[in-house]
Structures are given as C-alpha cells and as structure tokens.
Design a protein around this motif. Structure first.
Motif, PDB file in Angstrom:
ATOM      1  N   HIS A 151      43.160   8.460  15.062  1.00  0.00           N
ATOM      2  CA  HIS A 151      42.901   7.545  16.172  1.00  0.00           C
ATOM      3  C   HIS A 151      43.649   7.956  17.442  1.00  0.00           C
ATOM      4  O   HIS A 151      43.340   7.465  18.521  1.00  0.00           O
ATOM      5  CB  HIS A 151      43.263   6.106  15.781  1.00  0.00           C
ATOM      6  N   TYR A 152      44.620   8.863  17.318  1.00  0.00           N
ATOM      7  CA  TYR A 152      45.360   9.324  18.503  1.00  0.00           C
ATOM      8  C   TYR A 152      44.535  10.258  19.385  1.00  0.00           C
ATOM      9  O   TYR A 152      44.896  10.501  20.550  1.00  0.00           O
ATOM     10  CB  TYR A 152      46.684   9.987  18.087  1.00  0.00           C
ATOM     11  N   GLU A 153      43.437  10.769  18.858  1.00  0.00           N
ATOM     12  CA  GLU A 153      42.548  11.548  19.711  1.00  0.00           C
ATOM     13  C   GLU A 153      42.079  10.710  20.901  1.00  0.00           C
ATOM     14  O   GLU A 153      41.745  11.242  21.963  1.00  0.00           O
ATOM     15  CB  GLU A 153      41.330  12.022  18.911  1.00  0.00           C
ATOM     16  N   ASN A 154      42.087   9.384  20.722  1.00  0.00           N
ATOM     17  CA  ASN A 154      41.633   8.477  21.777  1.00  0.00           C
ATOM     18  C   ASN A 154      42.632   8.310  22.918  1.00  0.00           C
ATOM     19  O   ASN A 154      42.316   7.653  23.922  1.00  0.00           O
ATOM     20  CB  ASN A 154      41.308   7.115  21.170  1.00  0.00           C
ATOM     21  N   VAL A 155      43.828   8.882  22.750  1.00  0.00           N
ATOM     22  CA  VAL A 155      44.782   8.906  23.872  1.00  0.00           C
ATOM     23  C   VAL A 155      45.274  10.334  24.123  1.00  0.00           C
ATOM     24  O   VAL A 155      46.250  10.537  24.842  1.00  0.00           O
ATOM     25  CB  VAL A 155      45.985   7.966  23.622  1.00  0.00           C
ATOM     26  N   LEU A 156      44.571  11.300  23.549  1.00  0.00           N
ATOM     27  CA  LEU A 156      44.936  12.704  23.738  1.00  0.00           C
ATOM     28  C   LEU A 156      43.759  13.469  24.342  1.00  0.00           C
ATOM     29  O   LEU A 156      43.762  13.781  25.534  1.00  0.00           O
ATOM     30  CB  LEU A 156      45.367  13.321  22.402  1.00  0.00           C
ATOM     31  N   VAL A 157      42.733  13.730  23.525  1.00  0.00           N
ATOM     32  CA  VAL A 157      41.562  14.474  24.024  1.00  0.00           C
ATOM     33  C   VAL A 157      40.901  13.725  25.168  1.00  0.00           C
ATOM     34  O   VAL A 157      40.528  14.318  26.191  1.00  0.00           O
ATOM     35  CB  VAL A 157      40.560  14.715  22.882  1.00  0.00           C
ATOM     36  N   THR A 158      40.784  12.402  25.017  1.00  0.00           N
ATOM     37  CA  THR A 158      40.128  11.632  26.079  1.00  0.00           C
ATOM     38  C   THR A 158      40.983  11.548  27.338  1.00  0.00           C
ATOM     39  O   THR A 158      40.460  11.220  28.409  1.00  0.00           O
ATOM     40  CB  THR A 158      39.808  10.209  25.599  1.00  0.00           C
ATOM     41  N   ARG A 159      42.238  11.831  27.197  1.00  0.00           N
ATOM     42  CA  ARG A 159      43.100  11.821  28.386  1.00  0.00           C
ATOM     43  C   ARG A 159      43.016  13.158  29.121  1.00  0.00           C
ATOM     44  O   ARG A 159      43.044  13.200  30.353  1.00  0.00           O
ATOM     45  CB  ARG A 159      44.546  11.533  27.968  1.00  0.00           C
ATOM     46  N   VAL A 160      42.930  14.220  28.335  1.00  0.00           N
ATOM     47  CA  VAL A 160      42.734  15.543  28.946  1.00  0.00           C
ATOM     48  C   VAL A 160      41.338  15.631  29.550  1.00  0.00           C
ATOM     49  O   VAL A 160      41.141  16.235  30.610  1.00  0.00           O
ATOM     50  CB  VAL A 160      42.945  16.651  27.888  1.00  0.00           C
ATOM     51  N   HIS A 161      40.379  15.001  28.875  1.00  0.00           N
ATOM     52  CA  HIS A 161      38.984  14.994  29.331  1.00  0.00           C
ATOM     53  C   HIS A 161      38.529  13.541  29.496  1.00  0.00           C
ATOM     54  O   HIS A 161      37.756  13.019  28.675  1.00  0.00           O
ATOM     55  CB  HIS A 161      38.090  15.704  28.315  1.00  0.00           C
ATOM     56  N   PRO A 162      38.968  12.868  30.542  1.00  0.00           N
ATOM     57  CA  PRO A 162      38.684  11.444  30.696  1.00  0.00           C
ATOM     58  C   PRO A 162      37.196  11.108  30.796  1.00  0.00           C
ATOM     59  O   PRO A 162      36.805   9.964  30.564  1.00  0.00           O
ATOM     60  CB  PRO A 162      39.427  11.064  31.982  1.00  0.00           C
ATOM     61  N   GLU A 163      36.367  12.092  31.085  1.00  0.00           N
ATOM     62  CA  GLU A 163      34.922  11.831  31.163  1.00  0.00           C
ATOM     63  C   GLU A 163      34.375  11.381  29.804  1.00  0.00           C
ATOM     64  O   GLU A 163      33.323  10.721  29.749  1.00  0.00           O
ATOM     65  CB  GLU A 163      34.173  13.074  31.661  1.00  0.00           C
ATOM     66  N   TYR A 164      35.078  11.715  28.722  1.00  0.00           N
ATOM     67  CA  TYR A 164      34.624  11.284  27.393  1.00  0.00           C
ATOM     68  C   TYR A 164      34.642   9.761  27.256  1.00  0.00           C
ATOM     69  O   TYR A 164      33.875   9.196  26.463  1.00  0.00           O
ATOM     70  CB  TYR A 164      35.502  11.890  26.296  1.00  0.00           C
ATOM     71  N   ILE A 165      35.508   9.118  27.998  1.00  0.00           N
ATOM     72  CA  ILE A 165      35.614   7.654  27.932  1.00  0.00           C
ATOM     73  C   ILE A 165      34.293   7.000  28.350  1.00  0.00           C
ATOM     74  O   ILE A 165      33.938   5.917  27.868  1.00  0.00           O
ATOM     75  CB  ILE A 165      36.763   7.152  28.836  1.00  0.00           C
ATOM     76  N   LEU A 166      33.560   7.656  29.221  1.00  0.00           N
ATOM     77  CA  LEU A 166      32.301   7.083  29.714  1.00  0.00           C
ATOM     78  C   LEU A 166      31.298   6.886  28.572  1.00  0.00           C
ATOM     79  O   LEU A 166      30.436   6.008  28.654  1.00  0.00           O
ATOM     80  CB  LEU A 166      31.703   7.974  30.805  1.00  0.00           C
ATOM     81  N   ASN A 167      31.433   7.678  27.502  1.00  0.00           N
ATOM     82  CA  ASN A 167      30.521   7.544  26.362  1.00  0.00           C
ATOM     83  C   ASN A 167      30.722   6.227  25.610  1.00  0.00           C
ATOM     84  O   ASN A 167      29.857   5.822  24.823  1.00  0.00           O
ATOM     85  CB  ASN A 167      30.719   8.707  25.388  1.00  0.00           C
TER      86      ASN A 167
END
Length: 293
Positions: A125-141
């Motif tokens: 679940h930490y990918e949600n504050v790691l990968v999505t932080r490096v690539h914030p555009e993923y949050i839009l999904n």
C-alpha cells in the motif's frame, strides 16, 4: 558470526536513509550465513504451524525496495520451508480498472491474511505514497473528487495519505495482525551492477525493462519519499525495519531473524489444549486403532 541485534534495524525515531548502511559485514562465510538462514526459516516454519493451530494471530510482511533490491528471491528463500497453506504472496502491480473503482486501500485490505496465516505483500500500500508521488499523474486514474489535474492535488495530500495508512495498520494490528514492514536498502551502485547482470546474463534478460532505467533516473526522489514515508509511519504496532540489501544472503538472514524475534515475543502462541474428555480417553482411542483389523 557477528551477533545480530535486530533492534538495530528498527526505526524508532527520525532517521535519514543516507546515514543507514546498505551493507553489513556479519563476519561469516556465505555458507555460514546460509546455514543460519536455514535454521531460522525452519524455526519460523514450526512457529507458523503452531500459529495456524492457535488461530488467533495473522502476520503481514510488507516488502518495499528499489528495483533489483531482491524482493522476489528473498520471498522464495525465507519462506521456503513454510507449509503452502500457511503463507500467501501478493504482488501489487498497476491497479486494475476494478480496483480503481474502490479507494486505494481496498485491494490491500481484501488481501490481508486470515488468522493463523502469513501474507507477504511484494510491493505494498506504500506504492500509493511513493510511485504516485514520483508520478503524480497516476492519481488522476483514481477519479477523486475535486482532482481533475495534477495541479489540483492539495499540498497536504501525501501527509493525509500517510496518516490514513498509519490508521489502517493500527486498526489491523489491534485486531490480531502482526505487521512487519521492511525496506530493502540498496545502494545505487549495487542496483547498477544488478541491472548490468540482467543485460549480460541471458537467463536474466527477461527481467530487464527499459522502464528500469527510467525509474532509476528518479533515484533521489524515491529515496526522499521513502525516507519521509518511513519516518511518518514507523509506529509501535507497525514498525519499519531498514535492512541492508547490497548482499542478498545477509539481507535474507536479517529479515528472517527480525520476523523470528518479533513472533517469539508472543508467548501466548501455542498449540491448543485437548479437551479433558479427549485426554481422559487417549488410551481407549489408541487401543481402538491398534486393534483395528
């Protein structure tokens, strides 16, 4: 072999990843380290069998680390002696369309281990504050209310997510899940060498993706965000352990030792007692089976 104090790897206060080692010398040969791992995983297997019968606790092992940090092979080696019914491994990749129809923790919650069992989250679940932080555009999904573009993500968004994650972990810990979180701390140079091996050894070619090099270019960002996540969410009931990962055999042994040391503190894990009625008739049952024709 050097005495291993697993508390040395536990994060109990503010820390800087750059100050923590990626390699530790155990003053032992590879064979001795492998022998020590063999002893530890057999002890863990016996304890898991007892835990399965006890049916009160479950164990969640969370593994995070940069690409090539050795998560897959670690799972194979550390949990090799476990009864297959006692451990389940989940590898969380890009969320599916169905998963994106729920909140970001949903897919992790439904993968939690049953009582008496282990679950290993390979990426978590930490990918949600790691990968999505490096690539914030993923949050839009995720189709979150009020967020139509990256610019709409509030400044306190990540802090709030880390608090939500900490609450999630505290909740499951208070309901019988022993939570152990491991960051496999790899040096950038060791990652370079491992990526080169993937290219140079034909049997490892399939592991290489050009995307590995793209993500490597964000090394400093990932280190900064890992550090912040670890500092924000290493709690008494769900601590982080930063494990030196430049040497795979040492990393596996240290992680297995942490699991063993933590579980050994739960003195109430034991095989259930037989009912008095069954105990009193043990001789009868033995005779019945012995004399069966």
């Amino acid at each position: 072999m050097r005495t291993i104090n697993t508390d040395d790897f536990k994060i109990t206060g503010p820390t800087k990843l750059s100050d923590l080692p990626t390699f530790i010398d155990l003053k032992a040969t590879k064979d001795k380290i492998k022998d020590a791992l063999d002893e530890t995983r057999e002890a863990l297997s016996d304890l898991q069998d007892k835990m399965y019968a006890h049916n009160r606790y479950s164990v969640l092992v969370c593994l995070q680390g940069m690409d090539t940090s050795g998560k897959d092979s670690l799972i194979r080696e550390v949990f090799r002696e476990f009864n297959a019914r006692g451990v389940v491994v989940h590898s969380f990749k890009t969320p599916t369309s169905a998963e994106l129809e729920h909140d970001y923790l949903w897919r992790h919650y439904i993968a939690l281990p049953e009582k008496g069992k282990f679950a290993v989250f390979n990426r978590t679940h930490y990918e949600n504050v790691l990968v999505t932080r490096v690539h914030p555009e993923y949050i839009l999904n995720e189709n979150l209310p009020g967020i139509e573009a990256v610019e709409d993500i509030p400044k306190d968004f990540w802090k709030k997510r880390m608090k939500q994650i900490a609450h999630f972990e505290n909740h499951i810990a208070e309901n019988g899940t022993i939570v152990l979180k491991f960051f496999l701390h790899l040096s950038k140079e060791e990652q370079r060498q491992r990526l080169l091996r993937r290219l140079e050894k034909e049997k490892h070619n399939w592991k290489f993706s050009p995307g590995d090099l793209k993500e490597r270019s964000f090394w400093d960002d990932y280190q900064r965000y890992y550090e912040e996540a670890i500092n924000e969410t290493s709690k008494e009931k769900a601590p982080w352990y930063v494990i030196p990962a430049d040497d795979k055999d040492t990393c596996r042994l240290l992680l297995a030792k942490v699991i063993w040391d933590v579980l050994s503190q739960h003195k109430d894990i034991k095989y259930p007692e037989l009912e008095d009625k069954v105990k009193d008739n043990m001789s009868f049952y033995k005779n019945e089976l012995a004399n069966e024709r």
